[in-house]
Design a protein around this motif. Structure first.
Motif, mmCIF file in Angstrom:
data_model
loop_
_atom_site.group_PDB
_atom_site.id
_atom_site.type_symbol
_atom_site.label_atom_id
_atom_site.label_comp_id
_atom_site.label_asym_id
_atom_site.label_seq_id
_atom_site.Cartn_x
_atom_site.Cartn_y
_atom_site.Cartn_z
ATOM 1 N N THR A 143 -3.538 17.001 -9.381
ATOM 2 C CA THR A 143 -4.282 17.995 -8.595
ATOM 3 C C THR A 143 -3.652 19.378 -8.751
ATOM 4 O O THR A 143 -4.365 20.401 -8.871
ATOM 5 C CB THR A 143 -4.291 17.573 -7.115
ATOM 6 N N LEU A 144 -2.312 19.431 -8.759
ATOM 7 C CA LEU A 144 -1.625 20.711 -8.968
ATOM 8 C C LEU A 144 -1.932 21.281 -10.335
ATOM 9 O O LEU A 144 -2.191 22.496 -10.482
ATOM 10 C CB LEU A 144 -0.115 20.511 -8.795
ATOM 11 N N GLN A 145 -1.958 20.428 -11.377
ATOM 12 C CA GLN A 145 -2.269 20.894 -12.720
ATOM 13 C C GLN A 145 -3.694 21.420 -12.806
ATOM 14 O O GLN A 145 -3.952 22.453 -13.444
ATOM 15 C CB GLN A 145 -2.058 19.747 -13.714
ATOM 16 N N LEU A 146 -4.602 20.724 -12.179
ATOM 17 C CA LEU A 146 -5.999 21.165 -12.190
ATOM 18 C C LEU A 146 -6.155 22.490 -11.449
ATOM 19 O O LEU A 146 -6.928 23.368 -11.877
ATOM 20 C CB LEU A 146 -6.893 20.092 -11.553
ATOM 21 N N THR A 147 -5.431 22.641 -10.350
ATOM 22 C CA THR A 147 -5.509 23.900 -9.600
ATOM 23 C C THR A 147 -4.962 25.063 -10.439
ATOM 24 O O THR A 147 -5.519 26.177 -10.425
ATOM 25 C CB THR A 147 -4.697 23.770 -8.295
ATOM 26 N N LYS A 148 -3.911 24.773 -11.191
ATOM 27 C CA LYS A 148 -3.353 25.799 -12.074
ATOM 28 C C LYS A 148 -4.361 26.215 -13.136
ATOM 29 O O LYS A 148 -4.535 27.410 -13.415
ATOM 30 C CB LYS A 148 -2.085 25.262 -12.732
ATOM 31 N N GLN A 200 -15.958 22.856 -12.498
ATOM 32 C CA GLN A 200 -16.605 21.547 -12.572
ATOM 33 C C GLN A 200 -15.615 20.444 -12.980
ATOM 34 O O GLN A 200 -15.640 19.341 -12.427
ATOM 35 C CB GLN A 200 -17.772 21.606 -13.551
ATOM 36 N N GLU A 201 -14.755 20.776 -13.955
ATOM 37 C CA GLU A 201 -13.775 19.788 -14.392
ATOM 38 C C GLU A 201 -12.786 19.460 -13.281
ATOM 39 O O GLU A 201 -12.397 18.299 -13.085
ATOM 40 C CB GLU A 201 -13.029 20.310 -15.621
ATOM 41 N N VAL A 202 -12.364 20.487 -12.515
ATOM 42 C CA VAL A 202 -11.439 20.249 -11.404
ATOM 43 C C VAL A 202 -12.097 19.378 -10.346
ATOM 44 O O VAL A 202 -11.490 18.433 -9.818
ATOM 45 C CB VAL A 202 -10.976 21.589 -10.824
ATOM 46 N N ALA A 203 -13.356 19.662 -10.016
ATOM 47 C CA ALA A 203 -14.061 18.859 -9.009
ATOM 48 C C ALA A 203 -14.209 17.409 -9.462
ATOM 49 O O ALA A 203 -13.996 16.468 -8.689
ATOM 50 C CB ALA A 203 -15.425 19.476 -8.717
ATOM 51 N N LEU A 204 -14.585 17.207 -10.746
ATOM 52 C CA LEU A 204 -14.735 15.847 -11.269
ATOM 53 C C LEU A 204 -13.392 15.115 -11.302
ATOM 54 O O LEU A 204 -13.309 13.926 -10.951
ATOM 55 C CB LEU A 204 -15.333 15.911 -12.674
ATOM 56 N N LYS A 206 -10.798 15.653 -9.358
ATOM 57 C CA LYS A 206 -10.409 15.308 -7.988
ATOM 58 C C LYS A 206 -11.175 14.091 -7.479
ATOM 59 O O LYS A 206 -10.616 13.237 -6.797
ATOM 60 C CB LYS A 206 -10.638 16.506 -7.067
ATOM 61 N N ASP A 207 -12.482 14.006 -7.808
ATOM 62 C CA ASP A 207 -13.263 12.831 -7.401
ATOM 63 C C ASP A 207 -12.723 11.560 -8.056
ATOM 64 O O ASP A 207 -12.655 10.501 -7.415
ATOM 65 C CB ASP A 207 -14.734 13.022 -7.776
ATOM 66 N N THR A 208 -12.321 11.693 -9.330
ATOM 67 C CA THR A 208 -11.767 10.527 -10.024
ATOM 68 C C THR A 208 -10.467 10.071 -9.372
ATOM 69 O O THR A 208 -10.239 8.871 -9.160
ATOM 70 C CB THR A 208 -11.534 10.861 -11.503
ATOM 71 N N LEU A 209 -9.593 11.043 -9.074
ATOM 72 C CA LEU A 209 -8.338 10.698 -8.424
ATOM 73 C C LEU A 209 -8.573 10.062 -7.052
ATOM 74 O O LEU A 209 -7.911 9.089 -6.672
ATOM 75 C CB LEU A 209 -7.471 11.954 -8.289
ATOM 76 N N ALA A 210 -9.530 10.619 -6.298
ATOM 77 C CA ALA A 210 -9.830 10.058 -4.977
ATOM 78 C C ALA A 210 -10.359 8.622 -5.095
ATOM 79 O O ALA A 210 -10.000 7.742 -4.299
ATOM 80 C CB ALA A 210 -10.841 10.941 -4.254
ATOM 81 N N PHE A 211 -11.221 8.377 -6.112
ATOM 82 C CA PHE A 211 -11.752 7.029 -6.323
ATOM 83 C C PHE A 211 -10.633 6.041 -6.665
ATOM 84 O O PHE A 211 -10.599 4.918 -6.138
ATOM 85 C CB PHE A 211 -12.797 7.070 -7.439
#
Length: 418
Positions: A143-148, A200-204, A206-211
């Motif tokens: 999540t930190l990498q995606l936020t970066k 869009q990639e960050v949102a997807l 995050k959804d994958t990680l949550a799943f």
């Protein structure tokens, strides 16, 4: 001078009168024997029996309760069996006849296999919890990498917007060429597109990680249910009494190896009793639930109702259960013998007679008494009870008949009662 011989004559009775007397006596004796012969040889009296040797009853009109007699025994209304929940070695804590209370431990089953399985599942639970914690750390890192990545795309977009504004201002003063302006516009469009895709990639992601985290948590929750079930099974190895009562029969030996669901013992609840009756199969179709029952036991009469009827016939008898209307009955014991009357039907204003052995002759004939002669007549019987039978035809009220056994004179059309 002798005039005649009259002085020498003797007066004699007339022989004619004597003959008449003898004739009359002979006639009277002959008539007597002839009458007696006709009396014993006539259809009105084929045989002669003592009146005291037979039972006589008078027909009357009244109510007839159709019932059936039965024998049985007292049983506990609630007599559950206890079973082994798992395969293992049983340790009995009680003996037959011991008094127990509900919730008391009466036996324990040792199951090494179940204990080992519980330890394995608890170890698996610890592994799954560690795996879940590791996935949570990886999720935070990703999540930190995606936020970066998203922040960098936003910075590139802001820089492209500044270059596009500078180019627009420079083209007015002819400081840059048209080509440089168009390049600044293209860089801005590219930056916007990159930022959009990054979001869009960050949102997807995050959804994958949550799943994945939810899946890992579900695995841990499922493992917790497995452990709870094993703990329940382990707890159930301590077998407890389900009712207040006494131990009936022990169905297994101390420290014996028992299979799963093997019976261990029987409990008897002494707070509620029922009667188990055996009824002849000829009455099976007449029985129905709720019929009143009169039970005689220990010098007292108890009223109950049919609460159960067996669907099968055993030894030409049907087993029924009777529930008592009152439960505070003193002086009764488990398996105590009893006799009962099941009240099948109540008929009013019927012609009836006391029941006797003549019913066993088929109930098609009876000997009706008129004076000293009993004459065989055809009759038809209806409903029958333990004490009385209904007469449908052949007799009337106040008629008297012989109700004892007819085997001795059944072949005779009439009988003389002495």
């Amino acid at each position: 001078m002798i005039q005649d011989t009259s002085a020498q004559d003797i007066a004699l009775e007339s022989k004619t009168n004597m003959k008449k007397v003898i004739f009359i006596v002979i006639v009277v004796i002959g008539l007597f024997f002839l009458g007696a012969s006709m009396l014993f040889s006539s259809p009105s009296a084929n045989r002669s029996i003592e009146r005291a040797s037979v039972q006589i009853a008078t027909l009357e009109v009244g109510d007839l309760i159709r019932d059936v007699s039965a024998t049985g025994r007292i049983v506990a209304a609630n007599a559950p069996q206890l079973y082994s929940p798992e395969q293992g070695y049983v340790e009995l804590k009680v003996q037959a006849g011991d008094t127990v209370s509900i919730g008391q431990i009466v036996a324990t089953v040792e199951s090494p296999e179940l204990q080992n399985q519980l330890k394995q599942e608890r170890s698996e639970m610890e592994r799954l919890k560690g795996q879940l914690a590791r996935q949570e750390l990886d999720a935070r890192r990703q999540t930190l990498q995606l936020t970066k990545t998203l922040d960098l795309a936003e910075v590139d977009l802001q820089a492209a917007e500044r270059e596009e504004r500078r180019a627009q201002a420079s083209i007015v003063n002819n400081l840059i060429s048209q080509i440089d302006l168009e390049k600044a516009v293209d860089d801005l469009a590219r930056a916007k597109l990159s930022f959009k895709h990054a979001k869009q990639e960050v949102a997807l992601a995050k959804d994958t990680l949550a799943f994945e985290l939810d899946s890992a948590r579900s695995t841990v929750s499922r493992q917790a249910l497995v452990i709870d079930e094993l703990v329940r099974k382990t707890t159930d190895l301590d077998i407890r009494a389900t009712v207040d009562g006494v131990i009936g029969n022990l169905l297994s030996q101390q420290r014996s190896l028992v299979a799963q669901n093997a019976p261990l013992m029987t409990l008897v609840d002494l707070s509620a009793y029922e009667a188990e009756l055996n009824v002849a199969e000829s009455y099976a179709n007449d029985l129905s639930l709720g019929m009143p029952v009169e039970i005689s036991i220990g010098g007292q009469k108890i009223v109950g109702q049919l609460s159960g009827i067996s669907p099968e016939v055993t030894n030409r008898e049907v087993t029924t259960r009777v529930r008592f209307d009152q439960q505070d009955i003193a002086g009764i014991r488990q398996n105590q013998q009893l006799s009962a009357r099941i009240l099948l039907e109540n008929k009013s204003n019927v012609l009836k007679v006391r029941r006797g052995s003549f019913v066993q002759a088929g109930g098609f004939v009876a000997y009706k008494i008129e004076g000293d002669v009993a004459t065989k007549i055809d009759i038809q019987l209806g409903a029958r009870s333990m004490r009385e039978v209904e007469v449908l035809s052949g007799l009337s009220a106040n008629d008297q008949i012989i109700i004892s056994n007819y085997d001795e004179f059944i072949e005779s059309d009439s009988v003389l009662l002495n």
